[in-house]
Design an enzyme around this catalytic site. Sequence first.
Site, PDB file in Angstrom:
ATOM      1  N   ARG A   1      27.396  23.758  18.423  1.00 21.66           N
ATOM      2  CA  ARG A   1      27.613  25.129  17.998  1.00 21.66           C
ATOM      3  C   ARG A   1      28.478  25.134  16.744  1.00 21.66           C
ATOM      4  O   ARG A   1      28.084  24.604  15.730  1.00 21.66           O
ATOM      5  CB  ARG A   1      28.212  25.953  19.148  1.00 21.66           C
ATOM      6  CG  ARG A   1      28.232  27.457  18.863  1.00 21.66           C
ATOM      7  CD  ARG A   1      28.607  28.263  20.107  1.00 21.66           C
ATOM      8  NE  ARG A   1      28.836  29.659  19.776  1.00 21.66           N
ATOM      9  CZ  ARG A   1      30.018  30.173  19.481  1.00 21.66           C
ATOM     10  NH1 ARG A   1      31.102  29.407  19.469  1.00 21.66           N
ATOM     11  NH2 ARG A   1      30.145  31.448  19.187  1.00 21.66           N
TER      12      ARG A   1
ATOM     13  N   ASP B   1      32.216  23.315  20.587  1.00 24.04           N
ATOM     14  CA  ASP B   1      32.567  23.500  19.185  1.00 24.04           C
ATOM     15  C   ASP B   1      33.384  22.301  18.710  1.00 24.04           C
ATOM     16  O   ASP B   1      34.008  21.606  19.512  1.00 24.04           O
ATOM     17  CB  ASP B   1      33.404  24.769  19.001  1.00 24.04           C
ATOM     18  CG  ASP B   1      32.691  26.026  19.483  1.00 24.04           C
ATOM     19  OD1 ASP B   1      31.491  26.155  19.191  1.00 24.04           O
ATOM     20  OD2 ASP B   1      33.339  26.866  20.139  1.00 24.04           O
TER      21      ASP B   1
ATOM     22  N   LYS C   1      31.143  32.739   8.108  1.00 24.90           N
ATOM     23  CA  LYS C   1      31.012  34.145   8.490  1.00 24.90           C
ATOM     24  C   LYS C   1      32.406  34.751   8.583  1.00 24.90           C
ATOM     25  O   LYS C   1      33.272  34.223   9.287  1.00 24.90           O
ATOM     26  CB  LYS C   1      30.300  34.281   9.838  1.00 24.90           C
ATOM     27  CG  LYS C   1      30.240  35.720  10.353  1.00 24.90           C
ATOM     28  CD  LYS C   1      29.577  35.786  11.727  1.00 24.90           C
ATOM     29  CE  LYS C   1      29.586  37.221  12.259  1.00 24.90           C
ATOM     30  NZ  LYS C   1      28.932  37.303  13.589  1.00 24.90           N
TER      31      LYS C   1
ATOM     32  N   ARG D   1      26.085  31.039   8.497  1.00 24.86           N
ATOM     33  CA  ARG D   1      27.492  31.158   8.872  1.00 24.86           C
ATOM     34  C   ARG D   1      28.337  30.108   8.179  1.00 24.86           C
ATOM     35  O   ARG D   1      29.158  29.429   8.806  1.00 24.86           O
ATOM     36  CB  ARG D   1      27.657  31.070  10.385  1.00 24.86           C
ATOM     37  CG  ARG D   1      26.941  32.185  11.122  1.00 24.86           C
ATOM     38  CD  ARG D   1      27.225  32.194  12.604  1.00 24.86           C
ATOM     39  NE  ARG D   1      26.498  33.280  13.256  1.00 24.86           N
ATOM     40  CZ  ARG D   1      26.622  33.595  14.542  1.00 24.86           C
ATOM     41  NH1 ARG D   1      27.432  32.906  15.309  1.00 24.86           N
ATOM     42  NH2 ARG D   1      25.935  34.588  15.049  1.00 24.86           N
TER      43      ARG D   1
END
Length: 468
Positions: A193, A170, A255, A252
């Site tokens: 990601r 990430d 999200k 997302r």
Amino acid sequence: MRFQLITLLAAATSASAQKVVGTAYGFGVGATGGGSAAAVTPTTNDELAKFLSDDVARTILITKQFDFTGKTATGAGCDRNSCSQKNGGQFYLGDLSCAPSADNRAISSITYDTAGTTALQVGSNKSILGVGGKGVVKGKGLSIKKNAQNVIIQGIHITTVNPGVVWGGDALDMQGGNSKIWVDHCKFSLIGRMFVVSHYDGASATLSNNEFDGVTTTSATCNGNHYWGLMMIGKNEKFTMDKNYFHQMSGRAPKFGQTGVSGTFHAVNNFFENMEGHAFDAYDGANALIEGNVFKRVSQPSTDVAAKVATFVVNAGSACSSALGRSCLDNSVDSTSGKLVGGSTTSFLSTIGKNAVSKPLAVTAVAAHVKSNAGPAGLGAAVAVKQDAPATIPAATKPTQPTTTTKSAAKPTVPAASAGGAKLYSQCGGQGYTGPTKCEAGSSCIVSNAWYSQCLSNSSKFRRALSM
């Protein structure tokens, strides 16, 4: 020689004079970072990691690109039949997203850069400041340690963290229990990601003036748009999102929440552009005020699930006046975008209260302002721009439906949903999911794992069949 010395001294003086621009606000209010600590300028990867990781108050100047890439490894995982890596998709490393299903195909050897799988640890009391638009961290993300607080990240670019591999890393994660976090004028691109993710114990943070650049050749939705945007799913999350630029993203973005936990979110004056998928996704327990945002060529401004959450509010009417001390703003959705739909329960607005963005931009000024000022390049201009210029739209004149302010000849590339079916790239199944389980014409509900199934285009299956 004398000229070179003068130049070097001038550069050093400029760097050492770098300070945080502006003051933390919203749910990140109170963040002072390293405060008055003398600036340090790391020169090596190891030195940067050392300065970041402890809890000593530091002002850390990022004056160049720190490149952590170059060492690779291989591991097992899977590929998607519906959106294969060969057709512009991503590989999935490990077994977290590789539950047995008709859509998953086992891969024994996925090559990835090892740097991305271990982030740089960030302790409390840090100002991490990019200097002159040159501050880049390549190959690794930042991880704010559990219970760390008082962190400012401003003016840096985090990029190239295994972009072709989900679970390859990430860009920025918050391990939980984090408070007084301010992420401002940063850029995120080419990440495997999540751009930003907050874990299960929650965080209090403000994300402002950032660019979330979803342009990619390896997309989980096989459309050149990054899917894994921002996810805040922890207990008692409190996030302010102000004047951020989202583009070429397919999901997302962001999200909010998950069933069984609650959080409070304020998204104001963000600009969403050229997105082939969904922007806002929200679940029961997400108390979110969505106001003054602009959507241009966004196929789905809010998911079907978010639309059914009573406290996902996109049209608060006059409710802001008593809770926030000002009128609420309408959102602007252009004619090439889908619908922005939400609930009407506004009792949670008092939780935002004094941490609200008090003087947001009028919605007509958002697109131009955000595109000019978001990201590291816009940080210098921020000094000259008045933060939170007064809004000019009185509550009494607000329409009940999202306002259309922008027209374009271009049409969305994603077709409208058929009756009762979830849109392309929307969620259609998974543990705890209560929305539609059938997909619009031309797409099918594909199982990703036990918690998530998604509507994906049937044409991607045909592309794979033709390529074999």
